[in-house]
Design a protein around this motif. Structure first.
Motif, PDB file in Angstrom:
ATOM      1  N   THR A 247      48.968  12.476   3.251  1.00  0.00           N
ATOM      2  CA  THR A 247      48.766  13.269   4.641  1.00  0.00           C
ATOM      3  C   THR A 247      47.481  12.628   5.105  1.00  0.00           C
ATOM      4  O   THR A 247      46.681  13.211   6.237  1.00  0.00           O
ATOM      5  N   SER A 248      47.119  11.614   4.558  1.00  0.00           N
ATOM      6  CA  SER A 248      45.601  11.057   5.056  1.00  0.00           C
ATOM      7  C   SER A 248      45.716  10.514   6.283  1.00  0.00           C
ATOM      8  O   SER A 248      44.517  10.285   7.049  1.00  0.00           O
ATOM      9  N   LEU A 249      46.817   9.901   6.901  1.00  0.00           N
ATOM     10  CA  LEU A 249      46.867   9.680   8.145  1.00  0.00           C
ATOM     11  C   LEU A 249      47.148  10.362   9.390  1.00  0.00           C
ATOM     12  O   LEU A 249      47.240  10.100  10.512  1.00  0.00           O
ATOM     13  N   LEU A 250      46.962  12.034   9.089  1.00  0.00           N
ATOM     14  CA  LEU A 250      47.458  12.858  10.069  1.00  0.00           C
ATOM     15  C   LEU A 250      46.092  12.830  10.892  1.00  0.00           C
ATOM     16  O   LEU A 250      44.928  13.004  10.466  1.00  0.00           O
ATOM     17  N   SER A 251      46.563  13.052  12.186  1.00  0.00           N
ATOM     18  CA  SER A 251      45.496  13.193  13.205  1.00  0.00           C
ATOM     19  C   SER A 251      44.861  14.676  13.240  1.00  0.00           C
ATOM     20  O   SER A 251      45.410  15.580  12.430  1.00  0.00           O
ATOM     21  N   ALA A 252      43.719  15.149  13.769  1.00  0.00           N
ATOM     22  CA  ALA A 252      43.307  16.248  13.756  1.00  0.00           C
ATOM     23  C   ALA A 252      43.880  17.146  14.295  1.00  0.00           C
ATOM     24  O   ALA A 252      43.826  18.380  13.921  1.00  0.00           O
ATOM     25  N   SER A 253      44.562  16.908  15.377  1.00  0.00           N
ATOM     26  CA  SER A 253      45.405  17.879  16.281  1.00  0.00           C
ATOM     27  C   SER A 253      46.662  18.206  15.555  1.00  0.00           C
ATOM     28  O   SER A 253      47.029  19.210  15.351  1.00  0.00           O
ATOM     29  N   SER A 254      47.005  17.342  14.575  1.00  0.00           N
ATOM     30  CA  SER A 254      48.369  17.285  13.663  1.00  0.00           C
ATOM     31  C   SER A 254      47.937  18.472  12.749  1.00  0.00           C
ATOM     32  O   SER A 254      48.655  19.628  12.341  1.00  0.00           O
ATOM     33  N   VAL A 255      46.576  18.640  12.175  1.00  0.00           N
ATOM     34  CA  VAL A 255      46.409  19.286  11.070  1.00  0.00           C
ATOM     35  C   VAL A 255      46.117  20.491  11.651  1.00  0.00           C
ATOM     36  O   VAL A 255      46.180  21.638  10.985  1.00  0.00           O
ATOM     37  N   LEU A 256      45.802  20.685  12.722  1.00  0.00           N
ATOM     38  CA  LEU A 256      45.443  21.751  13.546  1.00  0.00           C
ATOM     39  C   LEU A 256      46.696  22.914  13.595  1.00  0.00           C
ATOM     40  O   LEU A 256      46.462  23.900  13.492  1.00  0.00           O
ATOM     41  N   MET A 257      47.642  22.069  14.194  1.00  0.00           N
ATOM     42  CA  MET A 257      49.253  22.632  14.127  1.00  0.00           C
ATOM     43  C   MET A 257      49.565  23.099  12.710  1.00  0.00           C
ATOM     44  O   MET A 257      50.102  24.195  12.144  1.00  0.00           O
ATOM     45  N   VAL A 258      49.222  22.250  11.639  1.00  0.00           N
ATOM     46  CA  VAL A 258      49.295  22.717  10.298  1.00  0.00           C
ATOM     47  C   VAL A 258      48.783  24.236   9.947  1.00  0.00           C
ATOM     48  O   VAL A 258      49.228  25.036   9.389  1.00  0.00           O
ATOM     49  N   LEU A 259      47.396  24.173  10.323  1.00  0.00           N
ATOM     50  CA  LEU A 259      46.579  25.132  10.143  1.00  0.00           C
ATOM     51  C   LEU A 259      47.325  26.407  10.891  1.00  0.00           C
ATOM     52  O   LEU A 259      47.139  27.607  10.251  1.00  0.00           O
ATOM     53  N   VAL A 260      47.876  26.566  11.814  1.00  0.00           N
ATOM     54  CA  VAL A 260      48.412  27.566  12.698  1.00  0.00           C
ATOM     55  C   VAL A 260      49.565  27.939  11.902  1.00  0.00           C
ATOM     56  O   VAL A 260      49.634  29.257  11.613  1.00  0.00           O
ATOM     57  N   MET A 261      50.162  27.039  11.636  1.00  0.00           N
ATOM     58  CA  MET A 261      51.607  27.607  10.642  1.00  0.00           C
ATOM     59  C   MET A 261      51.293  28.042   9.652  1.00  0.00           C
ATOM     60  O   MET A 261      51.892  29.303   9.310  1.00  0.00           O
ATOM     61  N   GLY A 262      50.344  27.473   8.655  1.00  0.00           N
ATOM     62  CA  GLY A 262      49.898  28.317   7.528  1.00  0.00           C
ATOM     63  C   GLY A 262      49.343  29.566   7.651  1.00  0.00           C
ATOM     64  O   GLY A 262      49.381  30.449   6.855  1.00  0.00           O
ATOM     65  N   SER A 263      48.613  29.708   8.923  1.00  0.00           N
ATOM     66  CA  SER A 263      47.998  31.112   8.892  1.00  0.00           C
ATOM     67  C   SER A 263      49.073  31.990   9.274  1.00  0.00           C
ATOM     68  O   SER A 263      48.741  33.257   8.699  1.00  0.00           O
ATOM     69  N   ILE A 264      50.120  31.681   9.884  1.00  0.00           N
ATOM     70  CA  ILE A 264      51.315  32.704  10.073  1.00  0.00           C
ATOM     71  C   ILE A 264      51.702  32.987   8.879  1.00  0.00           C
ATOM     72  O   ILE A 264      52.075  34.138   8.547  1.00  0.00           O
ATOM     73  N   GLY A 265      51.904  31.862   7.941  1.00  0.00           N
ATOM     74  CA  GLY A 265      52.626  32.245   6.754  1.00  0.00           C
ATOM     75  C   GLY A 265      51.649  33.335   5.666  1.00  0.00           C
ATOM     76  O   GLY A 265      52.158  33.959   5.094  1.00  0.00           O
ATOM     77  N   MET A 266      50.165  33.134   5.936  1.00  0.00           N
ATOM     78  CA  MET A 266      49.333  34.016   5.198  1.00  0.00           C
ATOM     79  C   MET A 266      49.449  35.446   5.686  1.00  0.00           C
ATOM     80  O   MET A 266      49.263  36.267   4.712  1.00  0.00           O
ATOM     81  N   VAL A 267      49.986  35.639   6.802  1.00  0.00           N
ATOM     82  CA  VAL A 267      50.164  37.012   7.308  1.00  0.00           C
ATOM     83  C   VAL A 267      51.366  37.652   6.725  1.00  0.00           C
ATOM     84  O   VAL A 267      51.336  39.044   6.678  1.00  0.00           O
ATOM     85  N   ALA A 268      52.329  37.111   6.200  1.00  0.00           N
ATOM     86  CA  ALA A 268      53.507  37.578   5.422  1.00  0.00           C
ATOM     87  C   ALA A 268      52.828  38.560   4.461  1.00  0.00           C
ATOM     88  O   ALA A 268      51.772  38.498   3.733  1.00  0.00           O
ATOM     89  N   PRO A 269      53.660  39.922   4.341  1.00  0.00           N
ATOM     90  CA  PRO A 269      53.050  41.023   3.462  1.00  0.00           C
ATOM     91  C   PRO A 269      53.595  40.796   1.670  1.00  0.00           C
ATOM     92  O   PRO A 269      54.168  41.295   1.180  1.00  0.00           O
TER      93      PRO A 269
END
Length: 331
Positions: A247-269
């Motif tokens: 994942t070392s070549l991912l752009s900052a904006s791509s990582v931002l999308m990953v952060l968003v999706m991961g945050s949604i996953g963390m909301v699950a009960p």
């Protein structure tokens, strides 16, 4: 069925669901593949991510302290609030969402502040975080709009959504109106009873907690730290992305999308977002050319670094709170 047994069943079921999802995701990944990825990882960047994450927890504790001490005559120590916060996160790993109440109780152990007010500040803090998360989603949409729309199109069927709204909107409104009517009639009938009085008192304390956002003196510091907390969340994931070869070549904006999706996953009960976080992160990485296997390994490393930090700091918080058990701090 007693309350404790019911809670035990709920916790067990939630944990089983999380473990089943996790097992299903990782059942085909060989241990050697994971060890190879760890061997190629830049541990300086990984440990830097963990370190800045701890700073983020401290800033979150400072922000919460500002809300708690507003309107009080007590000098609140950030350290006390930090350990209460970490205790709450530790409890969340066992019982989803119970940590919010646990950290309120931990603060109340150190300071004679009404529990209703403390809980109000927690709800306020979570609401502010939700607003920032929505802003983060909006930023991700601006930077990665095409990927965002492609994902949304895969997950949501607009015709099905429209049909559902047309079929059930009226029924939903009727149920909502009926529920409000029942609550109103129950209030009219029992408004003079003792338990209604206790509820009203708690709600007044709760509202006073919400009002602290308008009354606090350190407005600039509060909102600056609120932004920094989410910047730190991004840096935590970005540095780990740089640390891992796949994942070392991912752009900052791509990582931002990953952060968003991961945050949604963390909301699950489920406990600590186990399984759901990994699934969401691995899913979004497919859109950036990262294989499913490598995406799951990345998600595992990110999640494990956070969970281990919480378990260590949460374990230390138990020692700290045990020391406070016999003595309540005075103003």
């Amino acid at each position: 069925m007693s309350k404790k047994i019911k809670q035990g069943v709920q916790v067990t079921v939630s944990l089983l669901i999380a473990l089943i999802i996790f097992f299903y995701l990782y059942r085909d990944i060989e241990k050697d593949t994971i060890l190879e990825a760890l061997g190629e990882t830049d541990w300086f960047l990984l440990l830097s991510s963990v370190s800045v994450g701890i700073l983020g927890y401290w800033l979150r504790a400072w922000r919460w302290k500002i809300l708690i001490e507003t309107g009080e005559n007590y000098r609140i120590k950030t350290g006390n609030v930090f350990w209460a916060l970490m205790f709450g996160y530790l409890i969340n790993l066992v019982i989803p969402r119970a940590g919010e109440l646990a950290r309120c109780a931990a603060v109340n152990r150190s300071y004679p502040i009404k529990t209703g007010k403390i809980f109000g500040t927690v709800v306020l803090e979570r609401t502010i975080d939700m607003v920032f998360m929505l802003l983060l989603i909006a930023l991700a949409f601006l930077l990665q709009g095409s990927v965002f729309l492609e994902i949304f199109g895969l997950l949501v069927s607009f015709p099905a959504l429209t049909a559902f709204m047309n079929s059930y909107f009226t029924l939903g409104m009727v149920i909502l109106a009926g529920g409000i009517g029942i609550l109103y009639l129950a209030y009219r009938k029992y408004r003079h009873s003792g338990w209604i009085g206790k509820i009203r008192q708690f709600l007044r304390q709760f509202v006073s907690g919400l009002e602290t956002v308008f009354q606090m003196k350190k407005q600039a510091g509060f909102w600056t730290v609120s932004v920094l907390i989410w910047v730190i969340y991004f840096l935590m994931m970005y540095w780990i992305a740089l640390a891992i070869l796949s994942t070392s070549l991912l752009s900052a904006s791509s990582v931002l999308m990953v952060l968003v999706m991961g945050s949604i996953g963390m909301v699950a009960p489920v406990q600590g977002g186990i399984g759901t976080f990994h699934a969401m992160v691995a899913f979004i990485l497919l859109f950036y050319g990262i294989s499913e296997e490598q995406g799951k390994i990345f998600a595992m490393i990110v999640h494990a670094s956070q969970m281990l930090t919480i378990m260590v700091l949460g374990g230390l918080s138990l020692l700290f709170l045990a020391g406070k058990k016999e003595s309540n701090l005075q103003p």
